[in-house]
Design an enzyme around this catalytic site. Structure first.
Site, PDB file in Angstrom:
ATOM      1  N   GLY A  91       0.767  -1.246   0.000  1.00 56.23           N
ATOM      2  CA  GLY A  91       0.000   0.000   0.000  1.00 56.23           C
ATOM      3  C   GLY A  91       0.792   1.287   0.000  1.00 56.23           C
ATOM      4  O   GLY A  91       0.340   2.292  -0.532  1.00 56.23           O
ATOM      5  N   ASP A 139       0.941   3.271   4.389  1.00 56.19           N
ATOM      6  CA  ASP A 139      -0.160   3.948   3.697  1.00 56.19           C
ATOM      7  C   ASP A 139      -1.201   4.448   4.678  1.00 56.19           C
ATOM      8  O   ASP A 139      -1.663   5.580   4.592  1.00 56.19           O
ATOM      9  CB  ASP A 139      -0.799   3.024   2.644  1.00 56.19           C
ATOM     10  CG  ASP A 139      -1.243   1.673   3.191  1.00 56.19           C
ATOM     11  OD1 ASP A 139      -1.014   1.371   4.375  1.00 56.19           O
ATOM     12  OD2 ASP A 139      -1.828   0.898   2.408  1.00 56.19           O
ATOM     13  N   ASP A 181      -4.849   1.991  10.594  1.00 57.56           N
ATOM     14  CA  ASP A 181      -6.289   1.763  10.747  1.00 57.56           C
ATOM     15  C   ASP A 181      -6.511   1.264  12.186  1.00 57.56           C
ATOM     16  O   ASP A 181      -6.580   2.070  13.103  1.00 57.56           O
ATOM     17  CB  ASP A 181      -6.689   0.756   9.664  1.00 57.56           C
ATOM     18  CG  ASP A 181      -8.163   0.399   9.632  1.00 57.56           C
ATOM     19  OD1 ASP A 181      -8.978   1.161  10.152  1.00 57.56           O
ATOM     20  OD2 ASP A 181      -8.495  -0.657   9.052  1.00 57.56           O
ATOM     21  N   LYS A 233      -6.890   6.591  10.413  1.00 56.17           N
ATOM     22  CA  LYS A 233      -8.309   6.585  10.789  1.00 56.17           C
ATOM     23  C   LYS A 233      -8.353   6.565  12.312  1.00 56.17           C
ATOM     24  O   LYS A 233      -8.371   5.478  12.917  1.00 56.17           O
ATOM     25  CB  LYS A 233      -8.996   5.329  10.251  1.00 56.17           C
ATOM     26  CG  LYS A 233      -9.158   5.269   8.744  1.00 56.17           C
ATOM     27  CD  LYS A 233      -9.828   3.948   8.355  1.00 56.17           C
ATOM     28  CE  LYS A 233     -10.026   3.806   6.870  1.00 56.17           C
ATOM     29  NZ  LYS A 233     -10.426   2.438   6.482  1.00 56.17           N
ATOM     30  N   PHE A 257     -14.066   2.879   4.223  1.00 55.20           N
ATOM     31  CA  PHE A 257     -13.113   2.194   3.355  1.00 55.20           C
ATOM     32  C   PHE A 257     -12.802   3.061   2.139  1.00 55.20           C
ATOM     33  O   PHE A 257     -13.698   3.592   1.485  1.00 55.20           O
ATOM     34  CB  PHE A 257     -13.679   0.845   2.900  1.00 55.20           C
ATOM     35  CG  PHE A 257     -12.649   0.005   2.228  1.00 55.20           C
ATOM     36  CD1 PHE A 257     -11.739  -0.729   2.977  1.00 55.20           C
ATOM     37  CD2 PHE A 257     -12.560  -0.028   0.846  1.00 55.20           C
ATOM     38  CE1 PHE A 257     -10.754  -1.492   2.349  1.00 55.20           C
ATOM     39  CE2 PHE A 257     -11.581  -0.792   0.209  1.00 55.20           C
ATOM     40  CZ  PHE A 257     -10.683  -1.522   0.969  1.00 55.20           C
ATOM     41  N   ASP A 271      -5.884  -0.441  -1.925  1.00 53.06           N
ATOM     42  CA  ASP A 271      -6.632  -1.297  -2.840  1.00 53.06           C
ATOM     43  C   ASP A 271      -7.950  -1.777  -2.266  1.00 53.06           C
ATOM     44  O   ASP A 271      -8.141  -1.817  -1.050  1.00 53.06           O
ATOM     45  CB  ASP A 271      -5.808  -2.539  -3.173  1.00 53.06           C
ATOM     46  CG  ASP A 271      -5.687  -3.467  -1.961  1.00 53.06           C
ATOM     47  OD1 ASP A 271      -5.207  -3.011  -0.909  1.00 53.06           O
ATOM     48  OD2 ASP A 271      -6.113  -4.641  -2.061  1.00 53.06           O
ATOM     49  N   ARG A 311      -5.111   0.461  -6.740  1.00 59.34           N
ATOM     50  CA  ARG A 311      -3.874   1.044  -6.203  1.00 59.34           C
ATOM     51  C   ARG A 311      -3.301   2.119  -7.115  1.00 59.34           C
ATOM     52  O   ARG A 311      -2.570   3.001  -6.680  1.00 59.34           O
ATOM     53  CB  ARG A 311      -2.796  -0.035  -6.035  1.00 59.34           C
ATOM     54  CG  ARG A 311      -3.103  -1.074  -4.989  1.00 59.34           C
ATOM     55  CD  ARG A 311      -1.841  -1.884  -4.695  1.00 59.34           C
ATOM     56  NE  ARG A 311      -2.138  -3.122  -4.006  1.00 59.34           N
ATOM     57  CZ  ARG A 311      -2.305  -3.233  -2.689  1.00 59.34           C
ATOM     58  NH1 ARG A 311      -2.229  -2.165  -1.922  1.00 59.34           N
ATOM     59  NH2 ARG A 311      -2.550  -4.390  -2.145  1.00 59.34           N
TER      60      ARG A 311
HETATM   61  P1  IMP Z   1      -4.371  -2.066  10.512  1.00 58.37           P
HETATM   62  O1  IMP Z   1      -3.499  -3.220  10.876  1.00 58.37           O
HETATM   63  O2  IMP Z   1      -5.820  -2.328  10.838  1.00 58.37           O
HETATM   64  O3  IMP Z   1      -3.923  -0.739  11.077  1.00 58.37           O
HETATM   65  O4  IMP Z   1      -4.404  -1.969   8.950  1.00 58.37           O
HETATM   66  C1  IMP Z   1      -3.398  -1.476   8.226  1.00 58.37           C
HETATM   67  C2  IMP Z   1      -3.460  -1.934   6.790  1.00 58.37           C
HETATM   68  O5  IMP Z   1      -4.795  -2.218   6.349  1.00 58.37           O
HETATM   69  C3  IMP Z   1      -2.984  -0.808   5.923  1.00 58.37           C
HETATM   70  O6  IMP Z   1      -1.607  -0.892   5.731  1.00 58.37           O
HETATM   71  C4  IMP Z   1      -3.765  -1.006   4.646  1.00 58.37           C
HETATM   72  O7  IMP Z   1      -3.031  -1.813   3.760  1.00 58.37           O
HETATM   73  C5  IMP Z   1      -5.031  -1.702   5.051  1.00 58.37           C
HETATM   74  N1  IMP Z   1      -6.179  -0.760   5.110  1.00 58.37           N
HETATM   75  C6  IMP Z   1      -6.712  -0.165   6.187  1.00 58.37           C
HETATM   76  N2  IMP Z   1      -7.752   0.620   5.878  1.00 58.37           N
HETATM   77  C7  IMP Z   1      -7.893   0.519   4.527  1.00 58.37           C
HETATM   78  C8  IMP Z   1      -8.803   1.137   3.580  1.00 58.37           C
HETATM   79  O8  IMP Z   1      -9.701   1.939   3.892  1.00 58.37           O
HETATM   80  N3  IMP Z   1      -8.606   0.790   2.278  1.00 58.37           N
HETATM   81  C9  IMP Z   1      -7.637  -0.083   1.865  1.00 58.37           C
HETATM   82  N4  IMP Z   1      -6.769  -0.661   2.715  1.00 58.37           N
HETATM   83  C10 IMP Z   1      -6.896  -0.362   4.030  1.00 58.37           C
HETATM   84 MG    MG Z   2      -0.598  -1.507   3.992  1.00 60.29          MG
END
Ligand code: IMP
Ligand code: MG
Length: 178
Positions: free
Chosen positions: A48, A103, A106, A134, A155, A162, A168
């Site tokens: 990402g 990227d 979340d 977020k 999202f 992606d 992407r």
């Molecule tokens: P986390 O482990 O929940 O913080 O997620 C991180 C990863 O989830 C990021 O590096 C992204 O690749 C993916 N991700 C989180 N939110 C989104 C979104 O809204 N769209 C696409 N990919 C996301």
């Molecule tokens: Mg990622």
């Protein structure tokens, strides 16, 4: 065209390229100011972060190294909660300043895993630079040092992010509408 279709979902334009690039420039200038004397290793988290890292690193103006690791946690629209390491780190981080280039932060589960691994490998100082965050989705105690934009808990695709492998390559960010 302000609405696009990717597979079964519709997405609406939400952050145009000009706005993206202005925020990336601000982050790069902050990094130039703070880290110029640290000889850092930037670690871009694939897939990402490739676009963010590309634009960011063109503005970073001091000696540094850049490397890549590949992790995966998402399956379609939802995070699976388990993070798979697909390509690992080859460089030593012992005693070094590292900057994790992501990227989006979340839930923070991916970042927590990366931080744990870099600490265990002996990094001296770990900074986080993320294109997006977020804040409402955060489930871990993670402090982000550099963030280009904070967004609501919806999202999104584009600029490296992606939906099921697609989107992407979009230069703007789109938000899912249905
Ligand atoms: P986390 O482990 O929940 O913080 O997620 C991180 C990863 O989830 C990021 O590096 C992204 O690749 C993916 N991700 C989180 N939110 C989104 C979104 O809204 N769209 C696409 N990919 C996301
Ligand atoms: Mg990622």
């Amino acid at each position: 065209m302000n609405t696009i279709q990717i597979k079964d979902k519709k997405f609406a334009l939400s952050i145009p390229e000009t706005e993206i690039l202005a925020t990336v420039r601000r982050v790069a200038e902050d990094i130039n100011r703070d880290l110029a004397d640290t000889n850092p290793l930037f670690i871009c988290i694939l897939n990402g972060a490739f676009m963010f890292a590309g634009d960011l690193m063109k503005i970073v103006n001091f000696p540094c190294e850049i490397t890549f690791i590949k992790l995966s946690s998402y399956d379609g629209l939802y995070t699976t909660g388990t993070v798979k390491e697909i390509i690992g780190l080859n460089e030593s981080v012992v005693g070094r300043t590292v900057v994790v280039v992501e990227d989006i932060v979340d839930t923070g589960i991916t970042m927590e895993r990366i931080l744990g691994s870099l600490r265990a490998k002996g990094a001296k100082e770990i900074k986080i630079a993320t294109f997006l965050q977020k804040p409402d989705a955060l489930q871990r105690d993670i402090t982000v040092d550099y963030v280009a934009m904070k967004i609501p808990n919806n999202f999104i695709v584009g600029y490296g992010l992606d939906y099921d492998g697609y989107g992407r390559n979009l230069k703007d960010i789109y938000t899912v509408v249905d």
